[in-house]
Write a protein that holds these residues in place. Structure first.
Motif, PDB file in Angstrom:
ATOM      1  N   VAL A  50      -7.616 -38.257 -28.889  1.00 44.09           N
ATOM      2  CA  VAL A  50      -8.775 -39.363 -28.739  1.00 44.09           C
ATOM      3  C   VAL A  50      -9.772 -38.448 -28.278  1.00 44.09           C
ATOM      4  O   VAL A  50      -9.714 -37.779 -27.118  1.00 44.09           O
ATOM      5  CB  VAL A  50      -8.329 -40.275 -27.512  1.00 44.09           C
ATOM      6  N   VAL A  51     -10.800 -38.421 -29.322  1.00 40.59           N
ATOM      7  CA  VAL A  51     -12.100 -37.365 -29.210  1.00 40.59           C
ATOM      8  C   VAL A  51     -13.076 -38.400 -29.026  1.00 40.59           C
ATOM      9  O   VAL A  51     -13.292 -39.547 -29.776  1.00 40.59           O
ATOM     10  CB  VAL A  51     -11.982 -36.703 -30.534  1.00 40.59           C
ATOM     11  N   VAL A  52     -14.242 -37.639 -28.176  1.00 37.83           N
ATOM     12  CA  VAL A  52     -15.601 -38.447 -28.327  1.00 37.83           C
ATOM     13  C   VAL A  52     -16.419 -37.294 -28.830  1.00 37.83           C
ATOM     14  O   VAL A  52     -16.606 -36.178 -28.108  1.00 37.83           O
ATOM     15  CB  VAL A  52     -16.043 -38.727 -26.873  1.00 37.83           C
TER      16      VAL A  52
ATOM     17  N   PRO B 261     -18.299 -44.055 -29.513  1.00 36.22           N
ATOM     18  CA  PRO B 261     -17.020 -44.504 -29.418  1.00 36.22           C
ATOM     19  C   PRO B 261     -15.786 -43.351 -29.136  1.00 36.22           C
ATOM     20  O   PRO B 261     -16.011 -42.258 -29.775  1.00 36.22           O
ATOM     21  CB  PRO B 261     -16.451 -45.510 -30.432  1.00 36.22           C
ATOM     22  N   ALA B 262     -14.834 -43.625 -28.428  1.00 32.81           N
ATOM     23  CA  ALA B 262     -13.868 -42.571 -28.413  1.00 32.81           C
ATOM     24  C   ALA B 262     -12.873 -43.011 -29.589  1.00 32.81           C
ATOM     25  O   ALA B 262     -12.235 -44.180 -29.574  1.00 32.81           O
ATOM     26  CB  ALA B 262     -13.036 -42.608 -27.250  1.00 32.81           C
ATOM     27  N   THR B 263     -12.615 -42.090 -30.434  1.00 28.49           N
ATOM     28  CA  THR B 263     -11.915 -42.527 -31.628  1.00 28.49           C
ATOM     29  C   THR B 263     -10.607 -41.463 -31.711  1.00 28.49           C
ATOM     30  O   THR B 263     -10.499 -40.406 -31.225  1.00 28.49           O
ATOM     31  CB  THR B 263     -12.650 -42.085 -33.014  1.00 28.49           C
ATOM     32  N   VAL B 264      -9.683 -41.907 -32.367  1.00 28.41           N
ATOM     33  CA  VAL B 264      -8.199 -40.978 -32.611  1.00 28.41           C
ATOM     34  C   VAL B 264      -8.634 -40.396 -33.882  1.00 28.41           C
ATOM     35  O   VAL B 264      -8.893 -40.791 -34.862  1.00 28.41           O
ATOM     36  CB  VAL B 264      -7.264 -42.250 -32.872  1.00 28.41           C
ATOM     37  N   GLU B 265      -8.490 -38.989 -33.608  1.00 34.93           N
ATOM     38  CA  GLU B 265      -8.495 -37.893 -34.481  1.00 34.93           C
ATOM     39  C   GLU B 265      -7.407 -37.213 -34.882  1.00 34.93           C
ATOM     40  O   GLU B 265      -6.617 -37.050 -33.941  1.00 34.93           O
ATOM     41  CB  GLU B 265      -9.979 -37.247 -34.298  1.00 34.93           C
ATOM     42  N   THR B 266      -7.220 -36.522 -36.063  1.00 35.73           N
ATOM     43  CA  THR B 266      -6.193 -35.495 -36.163  1.00 35.73           C
ATOM     44  C   THR B 266      -6.751 -34.198 -35.279  1.00 35.73           C
ATOM     45  O   THR B 266      -7.949 -33.798 -35.962  1.00 35.73           O
ATOM     46  CB  THR B 266      -6.081 -35.284 -37.747  1.00 35.73           C
ATOM     47  N   ILE B 267      -5.935 -33.614 -34.505  1.00 35.38           N
ATOM     48  CA  ILE B 267      -6.453 -32.326 -34.054  1.00 35.38           C
ATOM     49  C   ILE B 267      -5.214 -31.252 -34.108  1.00 35.38           C
ATOM     50  O   ILE B 267      -4.200 -31.587 -34.365  1.00 35.38           O
ATOM     51  CB  ILE B 267      -6.661 -32.404 -32.532  1.00 35.38           C
ATOM     52  N   LEU B 268      -5.626 -30.026 -34.296  1.00 37.53           N
ATOM     53  CA  LEU B 268      -4.879 -28.858 -34.211  1.00 37.53           C
ATOM     54  C   LEU B 268      -4.539 -28.244 -33.126  1.00 37.53           C
ATOM     55  O   LEU B 268      -5.344 -27.889 -32.139  1.00 37.53           O
ATOM     56  CB  LEU B 268      -5.564 -27.833 -35.116  1.00 37.53           C
ATOM     57  N   VAL B 269      -3.241 -28.109 -32.538  1.00 39.23           N
ATOM     58  CA  VAL B 269      -2.918 -27.586 -31.133  1.00 39.23           C
ATOM     59  C   VAL B 269      -1.993 -26.329 -31.660  1.00 39.23           C
ATOM     60  O   VAL B 269      -1.046 -26.235 -32.114  1.00 39.23           O
ATOM     61  CB  VAL B 269      -1.892 -28.375 -30.361  1.00 39.23           C
ATOM     62  N   PRO B 270      -2.634 -25.130 -31.196  1.00 44.45           N
ATOM     63  CA  PRO B 270      -1.970 -23.810 -31.212  1.00 44.45           C
ATOM     64  C   PRO B 270      -0.617 -23.836 -30.348  1.00 44.45           C
ATOM     65  O   PRO B 270      -0.268 -24.505 -29.533  1.00 44.45           O
ATOM     66  CB  PRO B 270      -2.875 -22.889 -30.678  1.00 44.45           C
TER      67      PRO B 270
END
Length: 365
Positions: free
Chosen positions: A7-9, A15-24
């Protein structure tokens, strides 16, 4: 690199939206955590509206429990497979507070060095260095506190709340306010943190615990979690009411869990001579207050602010989990609703309306 949902703003008040994120994968001193649960805290809302900083975009979420899935070089605090509560006070052991033997004030807490990003490479700023409204998050290993007490799967939603608000409130009573057996305590503001302060006062052995709020439903919840008396300040002068309930003296400890000028003045006026005032409600930037200096002197006692409830996670989290398992601390009562990642923005509105102690995101398993 791990591709997960979070969840990113992206900008102030968006709005706070659900996004695809990359986690190392974790580097030296870091841990990768599969998030199980994460509470929706007022601090996340502060990030969303730009009340913390302008370092958008933010990866929200920080009141979390999870399982360590990988560790980096040199990590000894936790191992793969450990159940953990995440914290935002990973003490450094080297700053002036740590050297003085007061690590709960650590001025140089650790976060992960590597950044989580959006798919286009935009770096994310994780809330309180955690960013746990995500299926996985990367943190400093010291931000993980191992949970050794056996728990059922559905108990992690409650235990994860120890990561921030519940511990801040309990710690404001037990640590900052140093509540003793037989003392009187008044708590002004019965949201999640204030109600936790009431539970903390009960845990510490206070015998008169006065809950003050404008909302009768919140006061009823406070009563269930340890308050012996309630005061609706919409209909009653809270200072007079607290004094009347303490033989005309005022409470030994008064905790302001709101953080605005009127409630702080009430806390100051409602304490006994040589009593303690604790501010745990977070004031808006620029908030000021005017108090007579002669009264500050003549009342004696102390005025303290509670940073994270003066909590030392390695010391306090295991103790509070044990109190929960022993039935002395009802953490389940703080979980008002269980939601999914795409409901976080709705949960902010529910929280602003004062309808919950905590909404808790549960990740699919």
């Amino acid at each position: 690199m791990h591709k997960v949902k979070g969840v990113v703003v992206k900008a102030k008040n968006e709005p706070a939206t659900v996004e695809t994120i990359l986690v190392p994968d974790p580097g030296p001193g870091e841990a990768l955590v599969d998030v199980l649960t994460c509470g929706v805290c007022q601090t996340d809302l502060h990030y969303k509206v730009g009340g913390v900083s302008d370092d958008f975009p933010f990866l929200l979420g920080h009141e979390a429990a999870g399982v360590v899935s990988a560790v980096g070089e040199g990590v000894t605090e936790v191992e793969v497979g450990d159940h953990v509560i995440l914290n935002w006070r990973a003490v450094c052991g080297e700053c002036r507070a740590c050297r003085k033997g007061e690590p709960w004030y650590c001025f140089n807490t650790h976060n992960a060095t590597q950044k989580m990003t959006l798919e286009d490479g935009t770096e994310l700023e994780p809330a309180l260095g955690i960013g746990a409204f995500a299926e996985k998050t990367l943190v400093a290993a010291g931000q993980c506190t191992r949970v050794e007490t056996p728990l059922e799967d559905d108990q992690f939603a409650a235990v994860g709340l120890l990561g921030c608000g519940v511990t801040a409130g309990i710690g404001a009573a037990i640590n900052t306010g140093a509540v003793k057996r037989g003392e009187s305590v008044a708590v002004i503001g019965c949201g999640g943190v204030g109600t936790a302060a009431i539970a903390g006062a009960a845990l510490a052995g206070a015998t008169t615990i006065i809950a003050v709020d404008l909302d009768d439903e919140k006061l009823a919840t406070a009563k269930r979690l340890g308050a012996t008396h309630t005061v609706n300040s919409k209909n009653n002068d809270p200072v007079k009411a607290i004094q009347e309930l303490t033989d005309g003296n005022g409470a030994d400890v008064v905790i302001d869990a709101v953080g605005i000028e009127p409630t702080f003045k009430q806390a100051f006026q409602a304490r006994d001579l040589a009593g303690r005032v604790v501010l745990v409600g977070v004031p808006d930037p620029g908030t000021t207050i005017e108090l007579p200096l002669d009264e500050i002197f003549s009342r004696g006692g102390s005025i303290k602010s509670a940073w994270y409830g003066d909590t030392l996670p390695s010391r306090d989290f295991p103790m509070l989990v044990d109190q929960y398992k022993l039935g002395r601390l009802d953490l389940d009562a703080f979980v008002t609703e269980r939601i999914e990642l795409d409901q976080v923005d709705e949960a902010f509105e529910t929280m602003k309306a004062g309808k919950v102690l905590r909404s808790v995101v549960e990740m699919p398993r």
